[in-house]
Write a protein that holds these residues in place. Structure first.
Motif, PDB file in Angstrom:
ATOM      1  N   CYS A 543       0.814  -1.223   0.000  1.00 55.44           N
ATOM      2  CA  CYS A 543       0.000   0.000   0.000  1.00 55.44           C
ATOM      3  C   CYS A 543       0.840   1.262   0.000  1.00 55.44           C
ATOM      4  CB  CYS A 543      -0.940  -0.005   1.208  1.00 55.44           C
ATOM      5  SG  CYS A 543      -0.091   0.056   2.805  1.00 55.44           S
ATOM      6  N   GLY A 544       2.066   1.204   0.530  1.00 59.41           N
ATOM      7  CA  GLY A 544       2.926   2.383   0.564  1.00 59.41           C
ATOM      8  C   GLY A 544       2.735   3.274   1.771  1.00 59.41           C
ATOM      9  N   PHE A 545       1.896   2.878   2.729  1.00 61.40           N
ATOM     10  CA  PHE A 545       1.699   3.700   3.922  1.00 61.40           C
ATOM     11  C   PHE A 545       2.999   3.866   4.713  1.00 61.40           C
ATOM     12  CE2 PHE A 545      -3.158   3.185   4.772  1.00 61.40           C
ATOM     13  CZ  PHE A 545      -3.418   3.568   3.475  1.00 61.40           C
ATOM     14  N   CYS A 546       3.915   2.910   4.546  1.00 62.88           N
ATOM     15  CA  CYS A 546       5.175   2.913   5.287  1.00 62.88           C
ATOM     16  C   CYS A 546       6.156   3.972   4.787  1.00 62.88           C
ATOM     17  CB  CYS A 546       5.834   1.539   5.171  1.00 62.88           C
ATOM     18  SG  CYS A 546       6.095   1.032   3.433  1.00 62.88           S
ATOM     19  N   GLU A 547       6.008   4.413   3.565  1.00 58.47           N
ATOM     20  CA  GLU A 547       7.097   5.147   2.907  1.00 58.47           C
ATOM     21  C   GLU A 547       7.447   6.500   3.525  1.00 58.47           C
ATOM     22  OE1 GLU A 547       7.215   3.135  -1.477  1.00 58.47           O
ATOM     23  OE2 GLU A 547       6.205   5.063  -1.316  1.00 58.47           O
ATOM     24  N   PRO A 548       6.482   7.316   3.999  1.00 60.32           N
ATOM     25  CA  PRO A 548       6.872   8.638   4.506  1.00 60.32           C
ATOM     26  C   PRO A 548       7.824   8.609   5.693  1.00 60.32           C
ATOM     27  CG  PRO A 548       4.507   8.571   4.065  1.00 60.32           C
ATOM     28  CD  PRO A 548       5.015   7.166   3.945  1.00 60.32           C
ATOM     29  N   VAL A 549       7.861   7.518   6.466  1.00 61.87           N
ATOM     30  CA  VAL A 549       8.711   7.481   7.655  1.00 61.87           C
ATOM     31  C   VAL A 549      10.042   6.791   7.411  1.00 61.87           C
ATOM     32  CG1 VAL A 549       6.751   7.577   9.236  1.00 61.87           C
ATOM     33  CG2 VAL A 549       7.624   5.347   8.515  1.00 61.87           C
ATOM     34  N   CYS A 550      10.294   6.340   6.182  1.00 62.18           N
ATOM     35  CA  CYS A 550      11.516   5.590   5.894  1.00 62.18           C
ATOM     36  C   CYS A 550      12.662   6.541   5.543  1.00 62.18           C
ATOM     37  CB  CYS A 550      11.280   4.622   4.735  1.00 62.18           C
ATOM     38  SG  CYS A 550      12.770   3.716   4.257  1.00 62.18           S
ATOM     39  N   PRO A 551      13.798   6.475   6.262  1.00 58.85           N
ATOM     40  CA  PRO A 551      14.895   7.410   5.985  1.00 58.85           C
ATOM     41  C   PRO A 551      15.608   7.150   4.661  1.00 58.85           C
ATOM     42  CG  PRO A 551      15.557   5.815   7.641  1.00 58.85           C
ATOM     43  CD  PRO A 551      14.084   5.606   7.412  1.00 58.85           C
ATOM     44  N   SER A 552      15.494   5.938   4.110  1.00 62.02           N
ATOM     45  CA  SER A 552      16.209   5.643   2.866  1.00 62.02           C
ATOM     46  C   SER A 552      15.362   5.877   1.621  1.00 62.02           C
ATOM     47  CB  SER A 552      16.706   4.193   2.875  1.00 62.02           C
ATOM     48  OG  SER A 552      15.624   3.282   2.875  1.00 62.02           O
ATOM     49  N   LYS A 553      14.064   6.169   1.783  1.00 62.21           N
ATOM     50  CA  LYS A 553      13.225   6.414   0.613  1.00 62.21           C
ATOM     51  C   LYS A 553      13.767   7.629  -0.150  1.00 62.21           C
ATOM     52  CE  LYS A 553       8.570   7.524  -0.954  1.00 62.21           C
ATOM     53  NZ  LYS A 553       8.959   8.686  -1.755  1.00 62.21           N
ATOM     54  N   GLY A 554      14.009   7.438  -1.421  1.00 61.14           N
ATOM     55  CA  GLY A 554      14.577   8.509  -2.235  1.00 61.14           C
ATOM     56  C   GLY A 554      16.083   8.408  -2.377  1.00 61.14           C
ATOM     57  N   LEU A 555      16.736   7.728  -1.437  1.00 63.48           N
ATOM     58  CA  LEU A 555      18.167   7.438  -1.566  1.00 63.48           C
ATOM     59  C   LEU A 555      18.329   6.098  -2.260  1.00 63.48           C
ATOM     60  CD1 LEU A 555      21.186   7.981  -0.834  1.00 63.48           C
ATOM     61  CD2 LEU A 555      20.755   6.652   1.255  1.00 63.48           C
ATOM     62  N   THR A 556      17.677   5.092  -1.688  1.00 59.13           N
ATOM     63  CA  THR A 556      17.672   3.769  -2.316  1.00 59.13           C
ATOM     64  C   THR A 556      16.223   3.280  -2.352  1.00 59.13           C
ATOM     65  OG1 THR A 556      18.280   2.822  -0.165  1.00 59.13           O
ATOM     66  CG2 THR A 556      20.057   3.185  -1.750  1.00 59.13           C
ATOM     67  N   LEU A 557      15.882   2.299  -1.539  1.00 58.40           N
ATOM     68  CA  LEU A 557      14.548   1.712  -1.586  1.00 58.40           C
ATOM     69  C   LEU A 557      13.744   2.062  -0.337  1.00 58.40           C
ATOM     70  CD1 LEU A 557      15.414  -1.908  -2.843  1.00 58.40           C
ATOM     71  CD2 LEU A 557      14.631   0.048  -4.209  1.00 58.40           C
ATOM     72  N   SER A 558      12.443   2.058  -0.499  1.00 59.05           N
ATOM     73  CA  SER A 558      11.525   2.197   0.633  1.00 59.05           C
ATOM     74  C   SER A 558      11.183   0.797   1.146  1.00 59.05           C
ATOM     75  CB  SER A 558      10.255   2.907   0.177  1.00 59.05           C
ATOM     76  OG  SER A 558       9.509   2.049  -0.687  1.00 59.05           O
ATOM     77  N   PRO A 559      10.512   0.681   2.308  1.00 59.88           N
ATOM     78  CA  PRO A 559      10.122  -0.663   2.783  1.00 59.88           C
ATOM     79  C   PRO A 559       9.267  -1.415   1.766  1.00 59.88           C
ATOM     80  CG  PRO A 559       9.880   0.952   4.532  1.00 59.88           C
ATOM     81  CD  PRO A 559      10.190   1.724   3.289  1.00 59.88           C
ATOM     82  N   ARG A 560       8.303  -0.737   1.172  1.00 58.83           N
ATOM     83  CA  ARG A 560       7.474  -1.389   0.156  1.00 58.83           C
ATOM     84  C   ARG A 560       8.343  -1.929  -0.974  1.00 58.83           C
ATOM     85  NH1 ARG A 560       2.571   1.680  -3.009  1.00 58.83           N
ATOM     86  NH2 ARG A 560       4.045   3.420  -3.072  1.00 58.83           N
ATOM     87  N   GLN A 561       9.286  -1.126  -1.440  1.00 60.78           N
ATOM     88  CA  GLN A 561      10.126  -1.541  -2.553  1.00 60.78           C
ATOM     89  C   GLN A 561      11.086  -2.654  -2.156  1.00 60.78           C
ATOM     90  OE1 GLN A 561      11.667   2.367  -3.457  1.00 60.78           O
ATOM     91  NE2 GLN A 561      10.253   2.633  -5.175  1.00 60.78           N
ATOM     92  N   ARG A 562      11.564  -2.629  -0.906  1.00 56.16           N
ATOM     93  CA  ARG A 562      12.411  -3.741  -0.442  1.00 56.16           C
ATOM     94  C   ARG A 562      11.660  -5.060  -0.536  1.00 56.16           C
ATOM     95  NH1 ARG A 562      14.570   0.475   2.697  1.00 56.16           N
ATOM     96  NH2 ARG A 562      16.858   0.464   2.528  1.00 56.16           N
ATOM     97  N   ILE A 563      10.411  -5.030  -0.145  1.00 55.59           N
ATOM     98  CA  ILE A 563       9.602  -6.255  -0.183  1.00 55.59           C
ATOM     99  C   ILE A 563       9.332  -6.667  -1.625  1.00 55.59           C
ATOM    100  CG2 ILE A 563       7.351  -7.234   0.413  1.00 55.59           C
ATOM    101  CD1 ILE A 563       7.434  -5.409   2.937  1.00 55.59           C
TER     102      ILE A 563
END
Length: 935
Positions: A543-563
């Motif tokens: 769903c991507g709800f996790c992404e705003p709190v992830c420090p690596s989103k935009g640098l590498t992968l977000s939690p959703r993208q890792r999965i």
């Protein structure tokens, strides 16, 4: 089919390399949104300015290249994916301007909806739309989907609260409806287009049957198709154009700013839960409540209540409800407490004649209020949590005319039975006749696809044809309902939509096959696989709800993208496909740059901690067991080694000077792939061997002080305004509060195990944790004395997986809040202070407690927006400094007017000081400065 070489050459000149993605890992990662479709883009571009969008659209038109825009990617109907060029928003779309004391707000498309409401909250206002995804969804998507929500209804969506818009058309032309010069230039350059829009409006209004149908459709919640109501509600072509862009899902243009008329956010609220014996009486009550001062009425059928009845914290009575029970969660809000009480009396009087099976009276108590809403909010995750691995969770979104709501609910329930969806549940925004139904669906066989198609055909006939309702009320048409738009609207309206599309996008380059498609099977193509990967993450619904709190989103992968990537790796391995190249890329993108702090779990509807997966993968590669054993068994020497390294770094600074040492260490760190830590001016000075006083038994209350290993090794930085080590400052403050401070024996050999756990050495981590627990039991006299741990991450580590019940362990915030504040007299300072709430403080539930303590100590508290995790992550600030730098890229601008920052983790404070440009200290420094012991 590949993208034209000439187009790619121009794009390379226009967009920097670090913002262009065409490698297999990145395109796969961006090929996923919250829907159950997947398209792999050939090229992903991160744009940072409107001028880039303009240039890209001109290039796309010139070379006939399809483009799709994405904001947060939380949309559910397949409208934010592409197999051509995907354009995603970068950091520089976060502008906001409050006007007229909050009566209006101008927002760029990258602003998260909840962030817009946060800046409006002090003025008692909010934006109208309130989608369930508001904490993750961005304004660009909220406008492009005409999102609504639980309290929004039809009156407060973007369409009805739009005050102005800045947009870019398919030909690259910019129009700002609030700028007279822009309007004048557009009227000159696009006179023919505006004349055609005006003529379409006149023809539509003159066609009485079509105009009546449009008005009827928008009496309901409706996002199926384009916003044809623009043609009957407005006669000025610029008004028609801007309102057509609302809900157009990127098929008519790019929205680069929007101005909202805001709505009141009343501070007083109360909720009740009313359980009716059957669907009929429940839905009859809805028609009565619609006339009352209610802000939300949420319907939950018996299946949805059953889905959450066994969850922890749920009231026991939920299990005892009858088989046909149907509930309404009712909320009312008011500007004053007295007015709220009047409203509640009116509401209850209006439905007093209805029989109720169970009633939870209106309550403004946050405990009761939040529990009632937890029942509602847990329904969707409950279905996701029980789905069979490999299936997907589908949430559909229909509207029935409210006077036919009961029959609509019962007919939907019958369709679930007919097509074998035993797990399906119904809930929704009953005031608008808007129902969500959630079910699980596999797409791994032709039989399953056929079942889904037969079900959707029946749903379309039921909702759109028999009841004249909406197949999409607020989730957007996307690919999901594109084949059914004509069925719902009829041929005249459908052709009118195509006329609008061809007028504004004559080459068809904007998000093809979304909303309008000539492919009648588009909803059955490019279905997203959700293969088994690991039990830790298999329940992820992407769903991507996790992404705003992830420090690596935009640098590498977000939690959703890792999965997403890990799922793909596992599926390829099972298919016998070589994944070595993908896994090599994933090592850095997915594993090395994950902070593994678990904030994603707090936002995840099904509670997935992607950090747990990453730690498991690190453990798989943890091949230095003997070294880990030695470090664990000789922890005092380990600390001595850390002090020695800090001493060497400090000596090098004096010898080489800070600028040269910084450049040299950065080069060495990069060359060694992080094995040599990077030095910065915020690097701590070493603490020498500890000299801890023995406890003197006296009348003062005892507190056991657990100084974390970082507090025992790291002193303040050379240039820090505070030069007393944290250990000494904490002990002095505790003694000021009248406590006798006791230290555990052999403190320098003790460790909570976090350094080992984060590297994947679970056995050593657990051993050190148990050693520490034993020492704390002894020091606290079997749990008689409270324990103060000066570092929040260590506290959290000890409390995870259960702590000996005898121990009364506190992090700094909890101990100060519960046991120290009342012993101190505080004189607040008149200086602004920045607060960083660490990930562990958030997990411990002490975020608000920290903020409240700092508010007692100073006149102004600054909480930088959008920084949820600093990315230092223990030692990653040294070994992977780019993660820390990326996570704190906006910090300096946010805190530049502050004198200092406050946190509760010494390592986090290193990175915060470096990137914030101010000194960050532990909470105790501020509290000690402004306090005196009470007599």
């Amino acid at each position: 089919m590949s993208l034209p070489a000439a187009f790619l050459a121009e794009v390379q000149r226009l967009i920097l390399r670090e913002r262009r993605f065409d490698d297999p890992l990145s395109t796969l990662a961006f090929g996923t949104d919250a829907s159950f479709y997947r398209l792999i883009p050939k090229l992903v571009l991160r744009v940072e300015a409107e001028a880039e969008v303009v240039a890209l659209l001109k290039l796309a038109g010139q070379h006939r290249v399809a483009v799709t825009f994405r904001a947060a990617g939380t949309s559910l109907s397949g409208q934010a994916i592409s197999d051509s060029v995907l354009i995603v928003l970068g950091d520089n779309w976060n502008g906001r301007e409050i006007r007229d004391q909050g009566a209006q707000i101008r927002l760029q498309p990258g602003v998260i909806g909840a962030a817009a409401n946060a800046v409006l909250a002090p003025l008692g206002r909010k934006i109208g739309p309130d989608p369930a995804s508001i904490a993750a969804a961005k304004i660009g998507g909220i406008v492009a989907n005409n999102s609504s929500g639980m309290c929004c209804g039809t009156a407060h969506n973007t369409y009805h609260t739009l005050a102005g818009m800045r947009l870019v058309l398919a030909d690259g032309t910019v129009l700002d409806t609030e700028d007279p010069h822009s309007v004048q230039a557009f009227q000159a350059s696009h006179a023919v287009m505006l004349q055609q829009l005006a003529e379409l409006g006149r023809q539509t209004r003159a066609n009485s049957a079509l105009a009546a149908k449009i008005r009827h459709k928008y009496r309901l919640k409706n996002t199926t198709g384009l916003s044809l109501n623009a043609l009957v509600d407005y006669d000025q072509p610029l008004d028609i154009l801007s309102h057509l862009l609302v809900g157009s899902e990127g098929t008519l243009g790019f929205i680069s700013a929007v101005t909202y008329h805001t709505v009141p956010e009343h501070p007083h609220k109360a909720s009740a839960l009313l359980v009716f014996p059957d669907v009929e009486s429940c839905c009859r009550a809805v028609t009565v409540l619609k006339q009352q001062p209610v802000s939300a009425v949420e319907l939950l059928d018996r299946r949805s209540l059953r889905s959450v009845q066994d969850k922890p914290g749920m009231p026991e009575w939920v299990k005892d409800l009858s088989a046909n029970a149907c509930a309404l969660l009712v909320e009312s809000r008011a500007a004053s407490q007295s007015l709220l009480q009047e409203q509640l009396q009116l509401i209850m009087a209006s439905i007093a004649h209805f029989p109720l099976e169970k009633q939870v009276d209106f309550s403004a108590d946050p405990v009761v209020y939040n529990l009632l809403w937890k029942i509602r909010k847990d329904t969707f995750p409950a279905v996701g949590a029980v789905r069979r691995t490999g299936t997907t969770v589908i949430i559909e979104d229909v509207t029935f005319p409210i006077e036919q709501l009961a029959e609509g609910v019962n007919r939907l329930l019958a369709l679930f039975d007919k097509h074998g969806y035993a797990e399906a549940i119904i809930f929704g925004h009953a005031l608008e006749g808007n129902l969500h139904f959630v079910f699980t669906q596999g797409f791994d066989s032709e039989a399953e696809k056929a079942r889904y198609e037969a079900f959707m055909q029946d749903v379309a006939q039921l909702v759109a044809v028999e009841f004249g309702g909406s197949l999409k009320a607020e989730h957007g048409t996307g690919r999901n309902m594109a084949p059914f738009v004509e069925l719902e609207w009829g041929a005249d309206a459908y052709q009118l939509m195509w006329q609008i599309k061809r007028l504004l996008d004559p080459q068809g380059i904007l998000n093809p096959d979304v909303i309008l498609s000539e492919d009648r099977d588009i909803h059955l193509k490019n279905l997203k696989p959700l293969p088994a990967a690991d039990a830790i993450v298999d329940k992820c619904i992407e769903c991507g709800f996790c992404e705003p709190v992830c420090p690596s989103k935009g640098l590498t992968l977000s939690p959703r993208q890792r999965i997403v990537i890990w799922r793909d790796i596992q599926a390829k391995k099972r298919a016998g496909i070589d994944t070595s190249e993908l896994e090599a890329a994933y090592q850095y993108q997915g594993i090395d740059t994950c902070a593994a702090t678990g904030l994603c779990a707090q936002r995840c509807p099904v509670g997935i901690n992607t950090g747990d997966l990453v730690r498991q993968l690190r453990a798989r590669d943890a091949n230095s067991q003997r070294s880990a054993d030695w470090l664990a068994n000789n922890f005092q020497r380990t600390l001595q080694g850390a002090r020695l390294m800090l001493q060497v770094a400090n000596g090098a600074r004096r010898l080489l000077g800070a600028p040269l040492l910084g450049r040299t260490s950065a080069a060495l760190s990069k060359a060694s792939q992080g094995r040599v830590p990077q030095w910065t001016p915020a690097m701590p000075q070493p603490l020498q061997r500890l000299h801890l006083p023995k406890a003197n038994d006296d009348a003062r209350p005892r507190v056991v002080y657990l100084a974390a290993c970082v507090s025992r090794a790291m002193g303040p930085a050379t240039g820090d305004s505070e030069q007393m080590p944290l250990l000494d400052k904490t002990r002095a403050l505790l003694e000021k509060g009248g406590f006798q401070v006791v230290f555990p024996d052999d403190l320098d050999n003790l460790c909570c195990g976090q350094p080992f756990a984060s590297k994947g050495y679970a056995e050593q981590a657990e051993r050190k944790k148990q050693e520490l627990i034993d020492a704390l039991l002894q020091a606290s006299r079997g749990g008689l004395d409270p324990i103060y741990c000066d570092t929040s991450p260590c506290t959290l580590r000890l409390m995870q997986d259960g702590l000996d019940a005898r121990l009364k362990l506190h992090d700094p915030v909890k101990f100060i809040r519960e046991q120290l504040l009342d012993r101190l007299h505080i004189t607040p300072q008149d200086k602004p202070v920045a607060v960083h709430v660490t990930c562990s403080t958030q997990h411990l539930g002490e975020a608000q407690g920290l903020i409240d303590i700092v508010r007692r100590c100073t006149s102004e508290v600054v909480i930088p927006e959008g920084i949820h995790c600093c990315g230092f992550a223990g030692d990653k600030g040294f070994t992977t400094p780019q993660l820390n730098s990326h996570a704190l890229r906006s910090l300096k601008d946010a805190v530049q007017h502050c004198d200092e920052g406050i946190s509760t983790s010494r390592t986090c404070e290193i990175g915060l000081s470096q990137h914030g440009g101010i000194d960050y200290h532990g909470l105790v420094y501020l509290l000690d400065r402004v306090s005196q012991a009470r007599a």
